[in-house]
Design a protein around this motif. Structure first.
Motif, PDB file in Angstrom:
ATOM      1  N   ALA A 196       0.813  -1.222   0.000  1.00  0.00           N
ATOM      2  CA  ALA A 196       0.000   0.000   0.000  1.00  0.00           C
ATOM      3  C   ALA A 196       0.841   1.265   0.000  1.00  0.00           C
ATOM      4  CB  ALA A 196      -0.934   0.012   1.217  1.00  0.00           C
ATOM      5  N   THR A 197       2.066   1.172   0.535  1.00  0.00           N
ATOM      6  CA  THR A 197       2.887   2.390   0.612  1.00  0.00           C
ATOM      7  C   THR A 197       3.403   2.820  -0.764  1.00  0.00           C
ATOM      8  OG1 THR A 197       4.970   1.220   1.009  1.00  0.00           O
ATOM      9  CG2 THR A 197       3.674   1.788   2.948  1.00  0.00           C
ATOM     10  N   THR A 198       3.260   1.961  -1.773  1.00  0.00           N
ATOM     11  CA  THR A 198       3.741   2.334  -3.100  1.00  0.00           C
ATOM     12  C   THR A 198       2.658   3.029  -3.933  1.00  0.00           C
ATOM     13  OG1 THR A 198       3.213   0.192  -4.099  1.00  0.00           O
ATOM     14  CG2 THR A 198       5.410   0.433  -3.133  1.00  0.00           C
ATOM     15  N   GLY A 199       1.495   3.212  -3.369  1.00  0.00           N
ATOM     16  CA  GLY A 199       0.448   4.030  -3.980  1.00  0.00           C
ATOM     17  C   GLY A 199       0.072   3.614  -5.386  1.00  0.00           C
ATOM     18  N   GLN A 200       0.135   4.578  -6.287  1.00  0.00           N
ATOM     19  CA  GLN A 200      -0.322   4.330  -7.662  1.00  0.00           C
ATOM     20  C   GLN A 200       0.536   3.270  -8.363  1.00  0.00           C
ATOM     21  OE1 GLN A 200      -3.274   5.680  -8.874  1.00  0.00           O
ATOM     22  NE2 GLN A 200      -3.379   6.319  -6.741  1.00  0.00           N
ATOM     23  N   ASN A 201       1.763   3.070  -7.881  1.00  0.00           N
ATOM     24  CA  ASN A 201       2.612   2.021  -8.411  1.00  0.00           C
ATOM     25  C   ASN A 201       2.005   0.636  -8.190  1.00  0.00           C
ATOM     26  OD1 ASN A 201       4.816   0.919  -9.558  1.00  0.00           O
ATOM     27  ND2 ASN A 201       6.282   1.600  -8.001  1.00  0.00           N
ATOM     28  N   ALA A 202       1.362   0.487  -7.045  1.00  0.00           N
ATOM     29  CA  ALA A 202       0.687  -0.772  -6.738  1.00  0.00           C
ATOM     30  C   ALA A 202      -0.419  -1.030  -7.755  1.00  0.00           C
ATOM     31  CB  ALA A 202       0.099  -0.732  -5.320  1.00  0.00           C
ATOM     32  N   LEU A 203      -1.070   0.034  -8.132  1.00  0.00           N
ATOM     33  CA  LEU A 203      -2.152  -0.075  -9.108  1.00  0.00           C
ATOM     34  C   LEU A 203      -1.623  -0.548 -10.466  1.00  0.00           C
ATOM     35  CD1 LEU A 203      -5.191   0.567  -8.878  1.00  0.00           C
ATOM     36  CD2 LEU A 203      -4.700   2.790  -9.904  1.00  0.00           C
ATOM     37  N   SER A 204      -0.458  -0.025 -10.853  1.00  0.00           N
ATOM     38  CA  SER A 204       0.068  -0.441 -12.152  1.00  0.00           C
ATOM     39  C   SER A 204       0.605  -1.869 -12.097  1.00  0.00           C
ATOM     40  CB  SER A 204       1.096   0.557 -12.694  1.00  0.00           C
ATOM     41  OG  SER A 204       2.278   0.486 -11.967  1.00  0.00           O
ATOM     42  N   GLN A 205       1.165  -2.261 -10.934  1.00  0.00           N
ATOM     43  CA  GLN A 205       1.568  -3.677 -10.769  1.00  0.00           C
ATOM     44  C   GLN A 205       0.350  -4.582 -10.909  1.00  0.00           C
ATOM     45  OE1 GLN A 205       3.468  -4.244  -6.967  1.00  0.00           O
ATOM     46  NE2 GLN A 205       5.033  -2.737  -7.455  1.00  0.00           N
ATOM     47  N   ALA A 206      -0.731  -4.155 -10.301  1.00  0.00           N
ATOM     48  CA  ALA A 206      -1.958  -4.955 -10.334  1.00  0.00           C
ATOM     49  C   ALA A 206      -2.419  -5.152 -11.766  1.00  0.00           C
ATOM     50  CB  ALA A 206      -3.047  -4.289  -9.502  1.00  0.00           C
ATOM     51  N   LYS A 207      -2.305  -4.096 -12.568  1.00  0.00           N
ATOM     52  CA  LYS A 207      -2.736  -4.207 -13.964  1.00  0.00           C
ATOM     53  C   LYS A 207      -1.879  -5.224 -14.708  1.00  0.00           C
ATOM     54  CE  LYS A 207      -4.943   0.275 -14.149  1.00  0.00           C
ATOM     55  NZ  LYS A 207      -4.685   1.720 -14.217  1.00  0.00           N
ATOM     56  N   THR A 208      -0.557  -5.174 -14.467  1.00  0.00           N
ATOM     57  CA  THR A 208       0.340  -6.123 -15.137  1.00  0.00           C
ATOM     58  C   THR A 208       0.025  -7.567 -14.745  1.00  0.00           C
ATOM     59  OG1 THR A 208       2.055  -4.445 -15.085  1.00  0.00           O
ATOM     60  CG2 THR A 208       2.766  -6.693 -15.537  1.00  0.00           C
ATOM     61  N   PHE A 209      -0.146  -7.810 -13.458  1.00  0.00           N
ATOM     62  CA  PHE A 209      -0.420  -9.184 -13.017  1.00  0.00           C
ATOM     63  C   PHE A 209      -1.779  -9.667 -13.500  1.00  0.00           C
ATOM     64  CE2 PHE A 209       3.207  -8.684 -10.253  1.00  0.00           C
ATOM     65  CZ  PHE A 209       3.721  -9.968 -10.213  1.00  0.00           C
ATOM     66  N   ALA A 210      -2.733  -8.758 -13.533  1.00  0.00           N
ATOM     67  CA  ALA A 210      -4.068  -9.151 -13.988  1.00  0.00           C
ATOM     68  C   ALA A 210      -4.030  -9.575 -15.459  1.00  0.00           C
ATOM     69  CB  ALA A 210      -5.064  -8.018 -13.772  1.00  0.00           C
ATOM     70  N   GLN A 211      -3.062  -9.015 -16.205  1.00  0.00           N
ATOM     71  CA  GLN A 211      -2.913  -9.449 -17.602  1.00  0.00           C
ATOM     72  C   GLN A 211      -2.229 -10.810 -17.683  1.00  0.00           C
ATOM     73  OE1 GLN A 211      -0.718  -6.223 -19.311  1.00  0.00           O
ATOM     74  NE2 GLN A 211      -2.515  -4.874 -19.386  1.00  0.00           N
ATOM     75  N   ALA A 212      -1.356 -11.091 -16.713  1.00  0.00           N
ATOM     76  CA  ALA A 212      -0.572 -12.326 -16.760  1.00  0.00           C
ATOM     77  C   ALA A 212      -1.366 -13.535 -16.278  1.00  0.00           C
ATOM     78  CB  ALA A 212       0.701 -12.175 -15.940  1.00  0.00           C
ATOM     79  N   THR A 213      -2.308 -13.318 -15.376  1.00  0.00           N
ATOM     80  CA  THR A 213      -3.044 -14.446 -14.810  1.00  0.00           C
ATOM     81  C   THR A 213      -4.382 -13.968 -14.243  1.00  0.00           C
ATOM     82  OG1 THR A 213      -2.855 -16.317 -13.286  1.00  0.00           O
ATOM     83  CG2 THR A 213      -1.937 -14.243 -12.514  1.00  0.00           C
ATOM     84  N   ASP A 214      -5.283 -14.910 -13.950  1.00  0.00           N
ATOM     85  CA  ASP A 214      -6.572 -14.515 -13.361  1.00  0.00           C
ATOM     86  C   ASP A 214      -6.394 -14.294 -11.872  1.00  0.00           C
ATOM     87  OD1 ASP A 214      -7.979 -14.894 -15.763  1.00  0.00           O
ATOM     88  OD2 ASP A 214      -8.002 -17.061 -15.389  1.00  0.00           O
ATOM     89  N   VAL A 215      -6.323 -13.060 -11.461  1.00  0.00           N
ATOM     90  CA  VAL A 215      -6.170 -12.755 -10.038  1.00  0.00           C
ATOM     91  C   VAL A 215      -7.558 -12.779  -9.390  1.00  0.00           C
ATOM     92  CG1 VAL A 215      -5.427 -11.001  -8.391  1.00  0.00           C
ATOM     93  CG2 VAL A 215      -4.139 -11.333 -10.514  1.00  0.00           C
ATOM     94  N   THR A 216      -7.695 -13.534  -8.303  1.00  0.00           N
ATOM     95  CA  THR A 216      -9.029 -13.645  -7.670  1.00  0.00           C
ATOM     96  C   THR A 216      -9.174 -12.730  -6.461  1.00  0.00           C
ATOM     97  OG1 THR A 216      -8.260 -15.458  -6.267  1.00  0.00           O
ATOM     98  CG2 THR A 216      -9.289 -16.058  -8.372  1.00  0.00           C
ATOM     99  N   GLY A 217      -8.042 -12.210  -5.974  1.00  0.00           N
ATOM    100  CA  GLY A 217      -8.136 -11.333  -4.813  1.00  0.00           C
ATOM    101  C   GLY A 217      -6.824 -10.614  -4.571  1.00  0.00           C
ATOM    102  N   ILE A 218      -6.917  -9.526  -3.821  1.00  0.00           N
ATOM    103  CA  ILE A 218      -5.734  -8.730  -3.506  1.00  0.00           C
ATOM    104  C   ILE A 218      -5.449  -8.833  -2.007  1.00  0.00           C
ATOM    105  CG2 ILE A 218      -4.779  -6.375  -3.476  1.00  0.00           C
ATOM    106  CD1 ILE A 218      -5.421  -6.927  -6.310  1.00  0.00           C
ATOM    107  N   VAL A 219      -4.164  -8.916  -1.687  1.00  0.00           N
ATOM    108  CA  VAL A 219      -3.744  -8.706  -0.303  1.00  0.00           C
ATOM    109  C   VAL A 219      -2.985  -7.389  -0.293  1.00  0.00           C
ATOM    110  CG1 VAL A 219      -2.441  -9.594   1.657  1.00  0.00           C
ATOM    111  CG2 VAL A 219      -3.409 -11.200  -0.011  1.00  0.00           C
ATOM    112  N   LEU A 220      -3.481  -6.432   0.453  1.00  0.00           N
ATOM    113  CA  LEU A 220      -2.829  -5.127   0.504  1.00  0.00           C
ATOM    114  C   LEU A 220      -2.052  -5.030   1.813  1.00  0.00           C
ATOM    115  CD1 LEU A 220      -2.670  -2.627  -1.304  1.00  0.00           C
ATOM    116  CD2 LEU A 220      -4.529  -1.644   0.037  1.00  0.00           C
ATOM    117  N   THR A 221      -0.714  -5.022   1.693  1.00  0.00           N
ATOM    118  CA  THR A 221       0.129  -5.030   2.891  1.00  0.00           C
ATOM    119  C   THR A 221       0.547  -3.607   3.284  1.00  0.00           C
ATOM    120  OG1 THR A 221       2.153  -5.172   1.603  1.00  0.00           O
ATOM    121  CG2 THR A 221       1.119  -7.260   2.240  1.00  0.00           C
ATOM    122  N   LYS A 222       1.083  -3.503   4.469  1.00  0.00           N
ATOM    123  CA  LYS A 222       1.715  -2.273   4.981  1.00  0.00           C
ATOM    124  C   LYS A 222       0.764  -1.086   5.042  1.00  0.00           C
ATOM    125  CE  LYS A 222       5.926  -4.026   2.824  1.00  0.00           C
ATOM    126  NZ  LYS A 222       7.188  -3.749   2.171  1.00  0.00           N
TER     127      LYS A 222
END
Ligand code: GDP
Length: 303
Positions: A230-256
């Motif tokens: 969570a401390t990486t802010g909008q960067n976390a959002l862009s990581q999420a987009k990349t992973f969502a393209q790579a595989t079917d993500v069913t849930g997020i764990v938001l740390t820190k």
């Protein structure tokens, strides 16, 4: 409790700003909405989410004939929860854990986000609920990753299935599944490597691992959990987009979440990706992992 404490930075900065706005404006007008927009964006709620919210708020304010800014707070929190909840039913927000059959969860995410820690915390939680848990060290790429997961295993007294560094992650996970079957484990938690530098490799590796799991256990993996910091802010959002393209993500764990005043990122992730945040990390202790409760989260912001 540690839910409240873990979110205290976000809560403090957010509620201070909102209360300040309410006091400054008193009457709801265009300028108020503009400043509100800024406050929400500064809490990392995400631009498109904020714009949706402001539109909805304006309509609701009109509909309810609200002119006083102090009354707007309730409407904001209601709308935030609504935006978070979307159209989904409750079931897919809970971790999908099967009774009387093996549940397999795959953890994905870049290095340093708290993947290993999350696996350790969740394993401990499940174990204390009476489940037999096994871990698989599928991050064979990063130096030290296998050792780190093994240390967690020792600490919480849960076995870790591992191969040596550099070996094929799909092979380790295959072994993990066989071990889980023969030992009649309830839950198998699988770590994976999180290199983003090479999207094609990431995609291939995750797909190969997933194919192995699908072949060995029907309807598995039951969860593919993307861990984000969570401390990486909008960067976390862009990581999420990349992973969502790579595989079917069913849930997020938001740390820190304990380490940031910008917990609004939860809402941005949910609204922009449509993936529910299932767990939140609120500290480094083994007990600092909680189910995410959007209502408590949002209402906490306005307390
Ligand atoms: P990995 O590389 O993704 O496996 O990340 P690690 O699990 O090694 O975590 C990286 C660092 O973040 C460690 O120092 C953890 O203690 C810390 N960490 C993980 N989750 C949380 C959390 O929810 N809150 C805080 N404050 N620190 C965390």
């Amino acid at each position: 409790d540690n839910y409240k404490e873990g979110l205290s930075k976000t809560r403090k900065s957010f509620s201070e700003k909102i209360n300040d706005l309410v006091a400054r404006y008193r009457k709801v007008d265009e300028d108020f909405f503009e400043d509100l927009e800024e406050v929400l964006i500064s809490a990392d709620v995400g631009v498109s989410t904020v714009l949706d919210l402001i539109d909805e708020l304006k309509m609701e304010v009109k509909r309810q004939n609200i002119s006083d800014t102090s009354e707007v707070k309730t409407v904001i929190s209601e709308k935030l929860v609504e935006i978070y909840n979307g159209d989904d039913d409750e079931t897919n927000k809970e971790l999908n854990i099967k009774e009387n059959e093996l549940t397999i969860m795959l953890f994905v995410g870049v290095n340093g986000v708290g993947k290993t820690t999350t696996i350790g915390k969740l394993a401990h939680q499940l174990k204390s609920e009476g489940k037999k848990v096994l871990l698989t060290a599928g991050d064979t790429f990063r130096a030290g990753a296998i050792e780190q997961l093994s240390e967690w295993g020792k600490r919480i007294d849960v076995d870790v299935i591992k191969h040596s560094e550099g070996s094929d992650p799909a092979a380790v996970i295959f072994d993990g599944i066989q071990a889980a079957k023969s030992r009649k484990a309830d839950v198998l938690l699988c770590d994976t490597a999180g290199r983003l530098q090479n999207k094609v490799n990431l995609m291939n590796e995750l797909q190969k691992v997933k194919r192995v799991i699908e072949r060995e256990v029907p309807n598995a993996p039951h969860e593919v959990l993307l861990v984000l910091d969570a401390t990486t802010g909008q960067n976390a959002l862009s990581q999420a987009k990349t992973f969502a393209q790579a595989t079917d993500v069913t849930g997020i764990v938001l740390t820190k979440l304990d380490g940031t005043a910008k917990g609004g990122i939860v809402l941005a992730i949910r609204n922009e990706l449509g993936i529910p945040v299932k767990l939140v990390g609120l500290g480094e202790k083994v007990t600092d992992l909680q189910k995410f409760d959007p209502q408590a989260f949002v209402y906490g912001l306005f307390a």
